[in-house]
Design a protein around this motif. Structure first.
Motif, mmCIF file in Angstrom:
data_model
loop_
_atom_site.group_PDB
_atom_site.id
_atom_site.type_symbol
_atom_site.label_atom_id
_atom_site.label_comp_id
_atom_site.label_asym_id
_atom_site.label_seq_id
_atom_site.Cartn_x
_atom_site.Cartn_y
_atom_site.Cartn_z
ATOM 1 N N ARG A 134 31.559 54.462 13.575
ATOM 2 C CA ARG A 134 30.857 54.580 14.844
ATOM 3 C C ARG A 134 31.545 53.827 15.981
ATOM 4 O O ARG A 134 31.355 54.160 17.160
ATOM 5 C CB ARG A 134 29.411 54.112 14.689
ATOM 6 C CG ARG A 134 29.253 52.667 14.316
ATOM 7 C CD ARG A 134 27.784 52.260 14.260
ATOM 8 N NE ARG A 134 27.069 52.956 13.205
ATOM 9 C CZ ARG A 134 26.183 53.922 13.417
ATOM 10 N NH1 ARG A 134 25.911 54.304 14.635
ATOM 11 N NH2 ARG A 134 25.573 54.479 12.400
ATOM 12 N N LYS B 212 30.371 62.972 18.488
ATOM 13 C CA LYS B 212 29.083 62.580 19.056
ATOM 14 C C LYS B 212 28.179 63.808 19.154
ATOM 15 O O LYS B 212 28.647 64.933 19.301
ATOM 16 C CB LYS B 212 29.265 61.965 20.451
ATOM 17 C CG LYS B 212 29.944 60.606 20.435
ATOM 18 C CD LYS B 212 29.973 59.997 21.829
ATOM 19 C CE LYS B 212 30.602 58.613 21.807
ATOM 20 N NZ LYS B 212 30.628 57.987 23.158
ATOM 21 N N LYS C 11 24.979 60.269 20.426
ATOM 22 C CA LYS C 11 24.975 59.424 19.239
ATOM 23 C C LYS C 11 26.165 59.765 18.341
ATOM 24 O O LYS C 11 26.646 60.895 18.323
ATOM 25 C CB LYS C 11 23.664 59.609 18.470
ATOM 26 C CG LYS C 11 22.436 59.131 19.216
ATOM 27 C CD LYS C 11 21.183 59.273 18.353
ATOM 28 C CE LYS C 11 19.953 58.767 19.082
ATOM 29 N NZ LYS C 11 18.722 58.885 18.246
ATOM 30 N N THR D 254 28.314 60.759 15.208
ATOM 31 C CA THR D 254 28.158 61.640 14.060
ATOM 32 C C THR D 254 29.530 61.943 13.485
ATOM 33 O O THR D 254 30.563 61.634 14.107
ATOM 34 C CB THR D 254 27.443 62.951 14.442
ATOM 35 O OG1 THR D 254 27.155 63.691 13.254
ATOM 36 C CG2 THR D 254 28.311 63.791 15.356
#
Length: 491
Positions: free
Chosen positions: A345, A373, A378, A380
């Motif tokens: 991440r 993202k 977010k 991914t």
């Protein structure tokens, strides 16, 4: 540590959760402390008020689960049981190519009862002999040829019965992060674990491991030692040795080697899992428990291994010590395919701060894993189809379509429906719609070109071709749910 390099202090091995294998396909061997009885009978209800009586293999599995040190000394009668041999025969693929014996599934089944009785008696007497494996080759995605062994029909049958028995024991022993060729586990289970471990765990570095020529150079002597740790029945061990020493027949020349296990046999995946269980899984569990300082994620599907780390120092130390550990078993990590990359991440932000560009990607089970993202920003993991794998599949379809050029359209369409549908079902994971649409469109164009070349006046209009595509090619759609949803359903 014990004397053998593959053994570790089992008190240091972390407890693993029970395998989510569902209904057992095969079960294990009986322990000495069980009372004698008819261990071959199937589960039956003795009365309406009493539960089912455990079958012989269920008792064996119970012993294997209860005592990890038990050696099973009476197993062969489970193998030559007529009902088990019959079940193994019907589990074989009907369309599989014949081995050196030239025996097909249909021809063998014409006198099935007689053949199974003869095979059972030969197994009891020790008169069973394994036949050489016929060598053939299949193309790989990188253009090279993968050697494949075509086993004789009777050898396949016996191997399937042995695997059914041994699975009962080893399914209680295998690590929870091992997914390859195990009952109730699939590639998508391994992909889900990897996805969730990266997106929800503290993974900052990924070690993509590849063992050099694993199936071709596997040490048979070490494999037998590993099997004897649990299997005390010498007759079963000798059966496995017969398959390993049967040799490979290629262009009329028989080659017998003390290394490797032929790919293509029913027993080969289980033997590979047993080998890696002792060589890699045990050592990794102990290393993670005693040496690792941060979060560690391990996912193994046969010899395809991915290990995620929170700390780079852990990853580098694991890589170094694993190479030293593998050398004890004459194994070597592939120097070009094994690599450590920053992934997770925070990988994109950290690399951007250092001016190093986007994070690297890695391949696992047909998918390229990319840091990405969602629409909401977010983190991914995007999983498109490996480009080389996609191109190789399209080339294979193009070759087959040329061979089937003059076959009836409904026959070719039914074949394409099965091929394209299988591809979409496997690669239909979330966020992979673009690759699926590309695959379907290119298959349709290839089919159109082939149809137009069937004769000088055989041009097919695109309007008619679109109708054929809609009729025969399944739509490109996402077939697999999100990993978090799949895991909730399974657990």
């Amino acid at each position: 540590m014990m004397n053998e390099p593959w053994k570790s202090d089992r008190s240091m091995v972390p407890e693993k959760s029970p395998n989510k294998a569902g209904q057992p396909v095969a079960e294990g061997m009986e322990g000495r402390d069980w009372a004698k009885g008819n261990l071959r009978q199937q589960n039956t209800l003795r009365t309406q008020s009493r539960g089912s009586v455990p079958s012989a293999l269920e008792r064996v599995r119970a012993v294997a689960r209860r005592d990890k040190e038990t050696r099973f000394t009476a197993l062969l009668h489970h193998v030559y049981d007529l009902e088990r041999l019959r079940g193994a025969y019907f589990q074989l693929k009907k369309e599989a190519a014949p081995g050196v014996d030239g025996e097909t599934w249909q021809h063998y089944g014409e006198s099935l009862d007689e053949r199974l009785h003869d095979l059972s008696h030969r197994l009891q007497r020790g008169a069973y002999r394994a036949r050489p494996v016929r060598r053939t080759y299949i193309p790989k995605a990188d253009g090279r040829q993968r050697p494949l062994g075509v086993t004789a029909r009777e050898d396949k049958l016996v191997q399937r019965a042995v695997v059914e028995v041994l699975n009962a024991i080893y399914e209680e022993d295998f690590a929870d992060f091992s997914y390859g060729f195990r009952p109730g586990r699939s590639q998508h289970d391994a992909l889900d674990r990897l996805y969730l471990g990266i997106t929800r765990g503290k993974v900052n570095w990924v070690l993509d491991l590849a063992i050099k020529a694993f199936f071709d150079s596997l040490s048979q002597s070490w494999l037998i030692k590993f099997l004897e740790h649990r299997i005390g029945d010498r007759r079963v061990v000798r059966l496995i040795q017969k398959w390993l020493r049967a040799g490979v027949l290629e262009e009329g020349k028989l080659t017998v080697s003390e290394e490797g296990t032929p790919q293509g046999g029913s027993a080969s995946p289980l033997l590979a899992n047993v080998y890696l269980h002792y060589v890699f899984d045990w050592w990794t569990q102990v290393w993670c428990r005693t040496i690792a300082r941060g979060y560690v994620l391990v996912v193994r599907f046969a010899d395809d291994i991915v290990v995620g780390f929170q700390q780079k120092a852990d990853a580098e130390r694991f890589w170094k010590e694993l190479k030293e550990h593998m050398a004890k078993f004459q194994r070597e990590l592939h120097p070009e395919k094994t690599r450590l990359l920053e992934f997770g991440r925070f990988a994109a932000e950290r690399r951007q701060e250092r001016g190093e560009g986007k994070p690297e990607t890695f391949n696992f089970l047909g998918f390229t894993h990319i840091c990405g993202k969602t629409r909401k920003g977010k983190f991914t993991v995007l999983r498109p189809t490996i480009r080389k794998r996609l191109q190789a599949k399209l080339q294979a379809i193009q070759l087959q379509l040329r061979r089937r050029m003059h076959d009836p359209i409904p026959e070719v369409g039914a074949w394409l429906r099965a091929v394209v549908g299988g591809h979409i079902r496997y690669f239909g994971v979330p966020n992979n719609s673009a690759a699926l649409n590309t695959f379907r469109q290119r298959v349709g164009r290839t089919w159109h070109r082939v149809l137009c070349r069937r004769s000088q006046h055989g041009h097919v209009s695109w309007e008619r071709m679109k109708r054929l595509i809609r009729r025969w090619l399944p739509p490109a759609r996402i077939c697999q749910t999100y990993p978090s949803c799949r895991v909730r359903v399974i657990t």
